[in-house]
Structure formats: structure tokens, C-alpha cells
Design a protein around this motif. Sequence first.
Motif, PDB file in Angstrom:
ATOM      1  N   ASN A  88       0.852  -1.175   0.000  1.00 48.91           N
ATOM      2  CA  ASN A  88       0.000   0.000   0.000  1.00 48.91           C
ATOM      3  C   ASN A  88       0.898   1.238   0.000  1.00 48.91           C
ATOM      4  O   ASN A  88       1.339   1.705   1.051  1.00 48.91           O
ATOM      5  CB  ASN A  88      -0.900   0.006   1.233  1.00 48.91           C
ATOM      6  N   VAL A  89       1.222   1.718  -1.204  1.00 45.71           N
ATOM      7  CA  VAL A  89       2.027   2.928  -1.362  1.00 45.71           C
ATOM      8  C   VAL A  89       1.419   3.776  -2.463  1.00 45.71           C
ATOM      9  O   VAL A  89       0.746   3.267  -3.355  1.00 45.71           O
ATOM     10  CB  VAL A  89       3.506   2.605  -1.709  1.00 45.71           C
ATOM     11  N   ASP A  90       1.654   5.066  -2.391  1.00 48.83           N
ATOM     12  CA  ASP A  90       1.114   5.992  -3.381  1.00 48.83           C
ATOM     13  C   ASP A  90       2.178   7.039  -3.691  1.00 48.83           C
ATOM     14  O   ASP A  90       2.537   7.845  -2.820  1.00 48.83           O
ATOM     15  CB  ASP A  90      -0.142   6.658  -2.823  1.00 48.83           C
ATOM     16  N   PRO A  91       2.723   7.057  -4.920  1.00 50.74           N
ATOM     17  CA  PRO A  91       3.758   8.044  -5.253  1.00 50.74           C
ATOM     18  C   PRO A  91       3.277   9.487  -5.137  1.00 50.74           C
ATOM     19  O   PRO A  91       4.093  10.397  -4.973  1.00 50.74           O
ATOM     20  CB  PRO A  91       4.142   7.698  -6.698  1.00 50.74           C
ATOM     21  N   GLU A  92       1.955   9.694  -5.188  1.00 55.73           N
ATOM     22  CA  GLU A  92       1.421  11.045  -5.015  1.00 55.73           C
ATOM     23  C   GLU A  92       1.391  11.444  -3.544  1.00 55.73           C
ATOM     24  O   GLU A  92       1.319  12.630  -3.215  1.00 55.73           O
ATOM     25  CB  GLU A  92      -0.007  11.118  -5.588  1.00 55.73           C
ATOM     26  N   ARG A  93       1.445  10.436  -2.653  1.00 57.87           N
ATOM     27  CA  ARG A  93       1.429  10.707  -1.210  1.00 57.87           C
ATOM     28  C   ARG A  93       2.506   9.838  -0.548  1.00 57.87           C
ATOM     29  O   ARG A  93       2.201   8.924   0.219  1.00 57.87           O
ATOM     30  CB  ARG A  93       0.052  10.400  -0.617  1.00 57.87           C
ATOM     31  N   PRO A  94       3.773  10.113  -0.840  1.00 61.25           N
ATOM     32  CA  PRO A  94       4.835   9.237  -0.333  1.00 61.25           C
ATOM     33  C   PRO A  94       4.963   9.232   1.185  1.00 61.25           C
ATOM     34  O   PRO A  94       5.552   8.311   1.746  1.00 61.25           O
ATOM     35  CB  PRO A  94       6.102   9.793  -0.989  1.00 61.25           C
ATOM     36  N   ASP A  95       4.394  10.247   1.863  1.00 59.84           N
ATOM     37  CA  ASP A  95       4.477  10.323   3.318  1.00 59.84           C
ATOM     38  C   ASP A  95       3.164   9.957   4.006  1.00 59.84           C
ATOM     39  O   ASP A  95       2.973  10.262   5.195  1.00 59.84           O
ATOM     40  CB  ASP A  95       4.913  11.732   3.749  1.00 59.84           C
ATOM     41  N   ASP A  96       2.265   9.313   3.304  1.00 55.34           N
ATOM     42  CA  ASP A  96       1.008   8.870   3.899  1.00 55.34           C
ATOM     43  C   ASP A  96       1.304   8.051   5.159  1.00 55.34           C
ATOM     44  O   ASP A  96       2.005   7.035   5.100  1.00 55.34           O
ATOM     45  CB  ASP A  96       0.252   8.011   2.883  1.00 55.34           C
ATOM     46  N   PRO A  97       0.800   8.463   6.315  1.00 52.89           N
ATOM     47  CA  PRO A  97       1.127   7.736   7.554  1.00 52.89           C
ATOM     48  C   PRO A  97       0.622   6.297   7.570  1.00 52.89           C
ATOM     49  O   PRO A  97       1.130   5.469   8.341  1.00 52.89           O
ATOM     50  CB  PRO A  97       0.454   8.576   8.645  1.00 52.89           C
ATOM     51  N   ASP A  98      -0.359   5.973   6.726  1.00 52.61           N
ATOM     52  CA  ASP A  98      -0.895   4.613   6.692  1.00 52.61           C
ATOM     53  C   ASP A  98      -0.218   3.731   5.651  1.00 52.61           C
ATOM     54  O   ASP A  98      -0.637   2.589   5.436  1.00 52.61           O
ATOM     55  CB  ASP A  98      -2.408   4.645   6.415  1.00 52.61           C
ATOM     56  N   ARG A  99       0.830   4.244   5.006  1.00 49.72           N
ATOM     57  CA  ARG A  99       1.496   3.459   3.966  1.00 49.72           C
ATOM     58  C   ARG A  99       2.227   2.260   4.567  1.00 49.72           C
ATOM     59  O   ARG A  99       2.623   2.274   5.735  1.00 49.72           O
ATOM     60  CB  ARG A  99       2.514   4.323   3.215  1.00 49.72           C
ATOM     61  N   ASP A 100       2.423   1.226   3.744  1.00 46.55           N
ATOM     62  CA  ASP A 100       3.343   0.154   4.108  1.00 46.55           C
ATOM     63  C   ASP A 100       4.765   0.694   4.009  1.00 46.55           C
ATOM     64  O   ASP A 100       5.052   1.582   3.205  1.00 46.55           O
ATOM     65  CB  ASP A 100       3.179  -1.047   3.173  1.00 46.55           C
ATOM     66  N   ARG A 101       5.653   0.120   4.811  1.00 42.06           N
ATOM     67  CA  ARG A 101       7.059   0.548   4.784  1.00 42.06           C
ATOM     68  C   ARG A 101       7.921  -0.537   4.151  1.00 42.06           C
ATOM     69  O   ARG A 101       7.692  -1.721   4.366  1.00 42.06           O
ATOM     70  CB  ARG A 101       7.594   0.816   6.197  1.00 42.06           C
ATOM     71  N   PHE A 102       8.907  -0.101   3.381  1.00 41.97           N
ATOM     72  CA  PHE A 102       9.873  -1.038   2.804  1.00 41.97           C
ATOM     73  C   PHE A 102      11.283  -0.558   3.117  1.00 41.97           C
ATOM     74  O   PHE A 102      11.600   0.624   2.975  1.00 41.97           O
ATOM     75  CB  PHE A 102       9.722  -1.155   1.281  1.00 41.97           C
ATOM     76  N   LEU A 103      12.128  -1.506   3.508  1.00 44.10           N
ATOM     77  CA  LEU A 103      13.542  -1.214   3.754  1.00 44.10           C
ATOM     78  C   LEU A 103      14.404  -2.157   2.926  1.00 44.10           C
ATOM     79  O   LEU A 103      14.224  -3.384   2.987  1.00 44.10           O
ATOM     80  CB  LEU A 103      13.877  -1.393   5.238  1.00 44.10           C
ATOM     81  N   LEU A 104      15.317  -1.583   2.159  1.00 48.94           N
ATOM     82  CA  LEU A 104      16.275  -2.373   1.396  1.00 48.94           C
ATOM     83  C   LEU A 104      17.500  -2.568   2.284  1.00 48.94           C
ATOM     84  O   LEU A 104      18.436  -1.771   2.248  1.00 48.94           O
ATOM     85  CB  LEU A 104      16.652  -1.658   0.093  1.00 48.94           C
ATOM     86  N   SER A 105      17.483  -3.622   3.098  1.00 49.36           N
ATOM     87  CA  SER A 105      18.603  -3.836   4.009  1.00 49.36           C
ATOM     88  C   SER A 105      19.895  -4.040   3.226  1.00 49.36           C
ATOM     89  O   SER A 105      20.951  -3.538   3.613  1.00 49.36           O
ATOM     90  CB  SER A 105      18.331  -5.036   4.917  1.00 49.36           C
ATOM     91  N   LYS A 106      19.809  -4.789   2.105  1.00 52.74           N
ATOM     92  CA  LYS A 106      20.980  -4.946   1.231  1.00 52.74           C
ATOM     93  C   LYS A 106      21.075  -3.699   0.345  1.00 52.74           C
ATOM     94  O   LYS A 106      20.819  -3.725  -0.863  1.00 52.74           O
ATOM     95  CB  LYS A 106      20.909  -6.248   0.433  1.00 52.74           C
ATOM     96  N   GLY A 107      21.448  -2.597   0.993  1.00 49.13           N
ATOM     97  CA  GLY A 107      21.394  -1.299   0.334  1.00 49.13           C
ATOM     98  C   GLY A 107      22.285  -1.146  -0.872  1.00 49.13           C
ATOM     99  O   GLY A 107      22.103  -0.229  -1.679  1.00 49.13           O
ATOM    100  N   HIS A 108      23.262  -2.053  -1.041  1.00 54.71           N
ATOM    101  CA  HIS A 108      24.128  -1.973  -2.222  1.00 54.71           C
ATOM    102  C   HIS A 108      23.347  -2.262  -3.510  1.00 54.71           C
ATOM    103  O   HIS A 108      23.836  -1.954  -4.603  1.00 54.71           O
ATOM    104  CB  HIS A 108      25.311  -2.940  -2.092  1.00 54.71           C
ATOM    105  N   ALA A 109      22.143  -2.844  -3.392  1.00 56.35           N
ATOM    106  CA  ALA A 109      21.310  -3.089  -4.582  1.00 56.35           C
ATOM    107  C   ALA A 109      20.439  -1.878  -4.902  1.00 56.35           C
ATOM    108  O   ALA A 109      19.375  -2.010  -5.511  1.00 56.35           O
ATOM    109  CB  ALA A 109      20.454  -4.332  -4.379  1.00 56.35           C
ATOM    110  N   ALA A 110      20.898  -0.701  -4.529  1.00 54.19           N
ATOM    111  CA  ALA A 110      20.111   0.523  -4.690  1.00 54.19           C
ATOM    112  C   ALA A 110      19.680   0.767  -6.130  1.00 54.19           C
ATOM    113  O   ALA A 110      18.609   1.325  -6.370  1.00 54.19           O
ATOM    114  CB  ALA A 110      20.909   1.724  -4.186  1.00 54.19           C
TER     115      ALA A 110
END
Length: 281
Positions: free
Chosen positions: A54-76
Motif C-alpha cells: 500500500n504505497v502511493d507516489p502522489e502521497r509518499p508520506d502517507d502515515p498509513d502506507r506500508d514501509r519497505f527497507l532495502l537492508s541490502k542497500g548496495h542493490a540501490a
Amino acid sequence: MTATRTPTRESLETVAARIRAHVVDMCAGPEGGHLGGAFSATEVLTALYFSVMNVDPERPDDPDRDRFLLSKGHAAVALYATLAERGFLPVGELATYGRPGSRLMGHPVRAVPGVELPTGSLGHGLALACGFALAHRYAGRDARSFVLLGDGELQEGSVWEAAIAAASLRLDRLVAVVDRNGLQLTGSTERIAPMEPLADRWRAFGWSVREVDGHDADQLAEHLSAGPWEPGKPSVLIARTVKGQGLPFLAGRAASHYVTLSPRNHARATAALRKTSEAEG
């Protein structure tokens, strides 16, 4: 919560093919990039951003959005390409990757829309995702937290400390994906620090575990959309992948870890991706 999907009728495979093409172009720039681990994670990112989260590029800071973290950040590079295809940043901006003044750095930073936290110091992403999951619980939100880990990264003790915490806190809105491509910078993960039976290890830490073909975007989406798989348990999906998937001259080789594609190899890679797309089409 239903995912906010991009308005497209394209298959996930078609989107993944475009993401790979962007990664190849970025890795042909003067700075090069972590192509191998980006390609092994492409379908995971495609499934998450185009079918599951649940993400929306028009509302990237929506407090109800799902969060994603790229722990293997070298795959940026794969994350940037995915965010661009999803509409978080202009596709044309990908050409600035690694250049002076660009916000598209070797590891993701918060200046990039859609990036929650800077990552890439391996072993910390799971703990950060635990923090998001716990914050959602305290705020009474139904959002989920997703984190993508590299299999070599699992050699870090901090990963298992976070795994213990997630299970003891019963964070069942937390989903980890392990990019199990079997290779790290210096060779085979099983030669350097054996971790099989990996699924049993996660189960022993109190997690609900599934395994999947990490290059089947539809299967990935099906599993990732179904959580929590067991009430009261965090979920981990072990995605069996190939480093450098899609490029015959790099696939399954540790040498794909970081590359700067020469003009000749850029052309070879582009041709290989085109051939695969035509075969699938």
C-alpha cells in the motif's frame, strides 16, 4: 488494507524487464553498480511495489502506507529503477545515478522519494523494520513492514538479534524476504559461512517460513500478499534466486557483484534482455 496499485495492465514480468534494462544502463555509467544483487532482487521489488504494498507516489508520506527497507542497500540501482517505474521519481533521473550532485547515490538515502531510511551498513535493516512494525502497532495502524535482506548479510549477528526481538514481540505485520542467491562478494555463501538448513534456522527463531522461486513475480506477490501466515509470528520468505539473473555472461557468478559495463558489455546485456523479453512475449 488493499494495496494502492499502479494504473497498468502490464504483467509483472514486463515491468521487471524494464527495471532490469534501467539497471543495465546505470551500471554502464562511469561509477558502475551492484548489478548481480540488483538482478537477483528485481522480481521481489516488482511484486512488492506493483502488486503488494500500500504505497502511493502522489502521497509518499502517507502515515498509513506500508514501509519497505532495502537492508541490502548496495542493490540501490534496482530500488531506484523500481521507484522510477512506480512514479516516485522521473525515469529520466536514473541517468544521473552516481554523478556528482545526484541524490541517486550508491546506497539509498532519504532524499530519494520512497526511501524510508538510509541503508547498506549490512545487518541493520531487519531491526529498523522491527521498529516500523512496532510503531505501527502503537499507533493503531494496520500497515505492514517489509524488508529485503541479502543472504550473505545473514552472517551478521545483529540480524538474529532482531529476529529474536521480532518473534518475542509477536510482530506479525512484519515480513522479511531473503534474497537467497548463494553468492557474496568473495564467493559462495555456503563455502564462506554455511547457513543451510536456512528455513529451519528461521523457524527455530520463532518465524513463519515459506520458500519460493525468487524470479516468479506472481508467486512472490501471492505469498507476500497473504500475510500474516501465522497469527502472532513474523513472516520470512526465502526467495531462491540467481545473482545476475537474465545475463548469460554474468548469471550465477560472483564477478557480477559489482560491475562497470563497458560499451561492448552494455550492448551484450541490452541484447540479452531484449532476447529474453521477446521469448517471453
